[in-house]
Each structure stands twice: as C-alpha cells, then as structure tokens.
Design a protein around this motif. Structure first.
Motif, short mmCIF file in Angstrom:
data_model
loop_
_atom_site.label_atom_id
_atom_site.label_comp_id
_atom_site.label_asym_id
_atom_site.label_seq_id
_atom_site.Cartn_x
_atom_site.Cartn_y
_atom_site.Cartn_z
N CYS A 33 0.83 -1.21 0.00
CA CYS A 33 0.00 0.00 0.00
C CYS A 33 0.86 1.26 0.00
CB CYS A 33 -0.89 0.02 1.23
SG CYS A 33 -2.13 -1.29 1.22
N LEU A 34 0.35 2.27 -0.66
CA LEU A 34 0.98 3.58 -0.68
C LEU A 34 0.02 4.60 -0.12
CD1 LEU A 34 2.56 3.66 -4.27
CD2 LEU A 34 3.75 3.30 -2.11
N CYS A 35 0.53 5.51 0.66
CA CYS A 35 -0.32 6.60 1.18
C CYS A 35 0.06 7.88 0.46
CB CYS A 35 -0.16 6.71 2.68
SG CYS A 35 -0.75 5.25 3.58
N GLY A 36 0.79 8.75 1.10
CA GLY A 36 1.15 10.03 0.52
C GLY A 36 2.13 9.93 -0.63
N GLU A 37 2.83 8.81 -0.75
CA GLU A 37 3.83 8.66 -1.80
C GLU A 37 3.23 8.70 -3.20
OE1 GLU A 37 4.93 5.22 1.04
OE2 GLU A 37 3.31 6.66 0.91
N ILE A 38 1.96 8.41 -3.33
CA ILE A 38 1.33 8.41 -4.65
C ILE A 38 1.45 9.79 -5.29
CG2 ILE A 38 -0.83 8.14 -5.92
CD1 ILE A 38 -1.63 6.01 -3.90
N LEU A 53 -7.70 8.53 -8.06
CA LEU A 53 -7.89 7.37 -7.19
C LEU A 53 -9.37 7.03 -7.05
CD1 LEU A 53 -5.19 8.17 -4.53
CD2 LEU A 53 -5.28 6.08 -5.93
N LYS A 54 -10.21 8.03 -7.02
CA LYS A 54 -11.65 7.79 -6.94
C LYS A 54 -12.13 7.00 -8.14
CE LYS A 54 -16.09 10.08 -6.72
NZ LYS A 54 -16.83 11.22 -7.14
N VAL A 55 -11.69 7.37 -9.34
CA VAL A 55 -12.08 6.67 -10.56
C VAL A 55 -11.58 5.22 -10.51
CG1 VAL A 55 -11.80 6.57 -13.07
CG2 VAL A 55 -12.18 8.77 -11.94
N LEU A 56 -10.34 5.03 -10.07
CA LEU A 56 -9.77 3.68 -9.98
C LEU A 56 -10.51 2.83 -8.95
CD1 LEU A 56 -6.00 4.60 -10.24
CD2 LEU A 56 -7.37 3.39 -11.97
N ARG A 57 -10.90 3.45 -7.84
CA ARG A 57 -11.67 2.71 -6.82
C ARG A 57 -13.04 2.34 -7.36
NH1 ARG A 57 -10.35 6.87 -3.34
NH2 ARG A 57 -12.55 7.42 -3.23
N GLU A 58 -13.70 3.27 -8.02
CA GLU A 58 -15.04 2.99 -8.56
C GLU A 58 -15.00 1.88 -9.60
OE1 GLU A 58 -16.31 6.84 -9.90
OE2 GLU A 58 -16.96 7.44 -7.90
N ALA A 59 -13.90 1.76 -10.31
CA ALA A 59 -13.75 0.70 -11.31
C ALA A 59 -13.34 -0.63 -10.66
CB ALA A 59 -12.73 1.11 -12.37
N THR A 65 -7.66 1.87 2.44
CA THR A 65 -7.95 1.68 3.85
C THR A 65 -7.49 2.91 4.61
OG1 THR A 65 -5.83 0.56 4.19
CG2 THR A 65 -7.73 -0.84 3.79
N VAL A 66 -8.29 3.33 5.56
CA VAL A 66 -7.97 4.51 6.34
C VAL A 66 -6.90 4.15 7.36
CG1 VAL A 66 -8.90 6.23 7.93
CG2 VAL A 66 -10.27 5.43 5.99
N ASP A 67 -5.87 4.98 7.39
CA ASP A 67 -4.76 4.81 8.34
C ASP A 67 -4.55 6.16 9.01
OD1 ASP A 67 -2.54 3.94 9.74
OD2 ASP A 67 -1.18 4.18 8.04
N GLY A 68 -5.27 6.37 10.12
CA GLY A 68 -5.21 7.67 10.78
C GLY A 68 -5.82 8.73 9.87
N PRO A 69 -5.09 9.83 9.65
CA PRO A 69 -5.63 10.89 8.80
C PRO A 69 -5.47 10.61 7.31
CG PRO A 69 -3.50 11.53 9.64
CD PRO A 69 -3.84 10.21 10.27
N ARG A 70 -4.81 9.52 6.96
CA ARG A 70 -4.54 9.22 5.56
C ARG A 70 -5.26 7.96 5.13
NH1 ARG A 70 1.84 10.05 4.65
NH2 ARG A 70 2.09 8.10 5.75
N THR A 71 -5.38 7.83 3.82
CA THR A 71 -5.90 6.59 3.24
C THR A 71 -4.76 5.96 2.47
OG1 THR A 71 -8.11 7.54 3.04
CG2 THR A 71 -7.65 5.59 1.72
N CYS A 72 -4.54 4.68 2.70
CA CYS A 72 -3.50 3.93 2.00
C CYS A 72 -4.16 3.12 0.90
CB CYS A 72 -2.74 3.03 2.96
SG CYS A 72 -1.80 3.97 4.19
N TYR A 73 -3.54 3.09 -0.26
CA TYR A 73 -4.12 2.44 -1.44
C TYR A 73 -3.28 1.26 -1.88
CZ TYR A 73 -6.96 6.59 -1.62
OH TYR A 73 -7.84 7.59 -1.30
#
Length: 100
Positions: A33-38, A53-59, A65-73
């Motif tokens: 998973c990558l968080c801010g590095e993306i 990322l929203k488009v990729l998630r919807e597809a 996954t939420v990791d504190g204040p960030r979301t890791c993908y």
C-alpha cells in the motif's frame, strides 16, 4: 461480445488517463500500500491524485484503507483479474478481419 459494454466502459475509462496508469504502475511495482507517496510518484496535486484514485476505486482496480488521517491504497487483485478477463474476452471476440 462475452463481456457486456456496461462492464467494459468503466474499466476503459479508468485506464484511459496516463496519470491513472502511473498510479496503477506505482502500486504494482511497490507490491504494498501507498499513502502520501502516490502524489510524489505521479507528480500531480493531491486533489488531482484523489480524483484519479476515486475513478480507480469505482472501477474496482484499487482499494483504500484509512490509516489515521490518511488513506493507503493498494491494487485490488480481484479487480485487476476481472479487468484482465474482461478485456481478454473483448479482444478474443474480435477477429480482426481485413477490410481494405
């Protein structure tokens, strides 16, 4: 056509932008998973990366996954397999008849 156009269209849209392809490649190369590095990898503003990322998630190609204040993908193995099967089916159905 084995795979319905309603299934292929969102996948094609998700894959139709170079930034989204860079995001997928970064997630695939990293294998985790990558968080801010993306944002750093893609080289675009955070808000722009979030939209991609929203488009990729919807597809169904990416999960978050939420990791504190960030979301890791991460890549979605099931989503990637589904996309591969869907496009393989499409191209297998095309026989490439010469017309000109």
């Amino acid at each position: 056509m084995t795979t319905p156009p309603e299934t292929l269209a969102p996948l094609a849209k998700a894959l139709a932008h170079p930034a989204r392809l860079r995001v997928l490649a970064a997630l695939g190369a990293r294998g985790e998973c990558l968080c801010g590095e993306i944002v750093e990898v893609v080289g675009l503003a955070q808000s722009t990366v979030s939209q991609h990322l929203k488009v990729l998630r919807e597809a169904g190609l990416v999960t978050g996954t939420v990791d504190g204040p960030r979301t890791c993908y991460c890549l979605s193995p099931a989503g990637i397999a589904h996309a591969k099967d869907a496009f393989t089916s499409l191209f297998d159905d095309l026989h490439g008849h010469a017309c000109c």
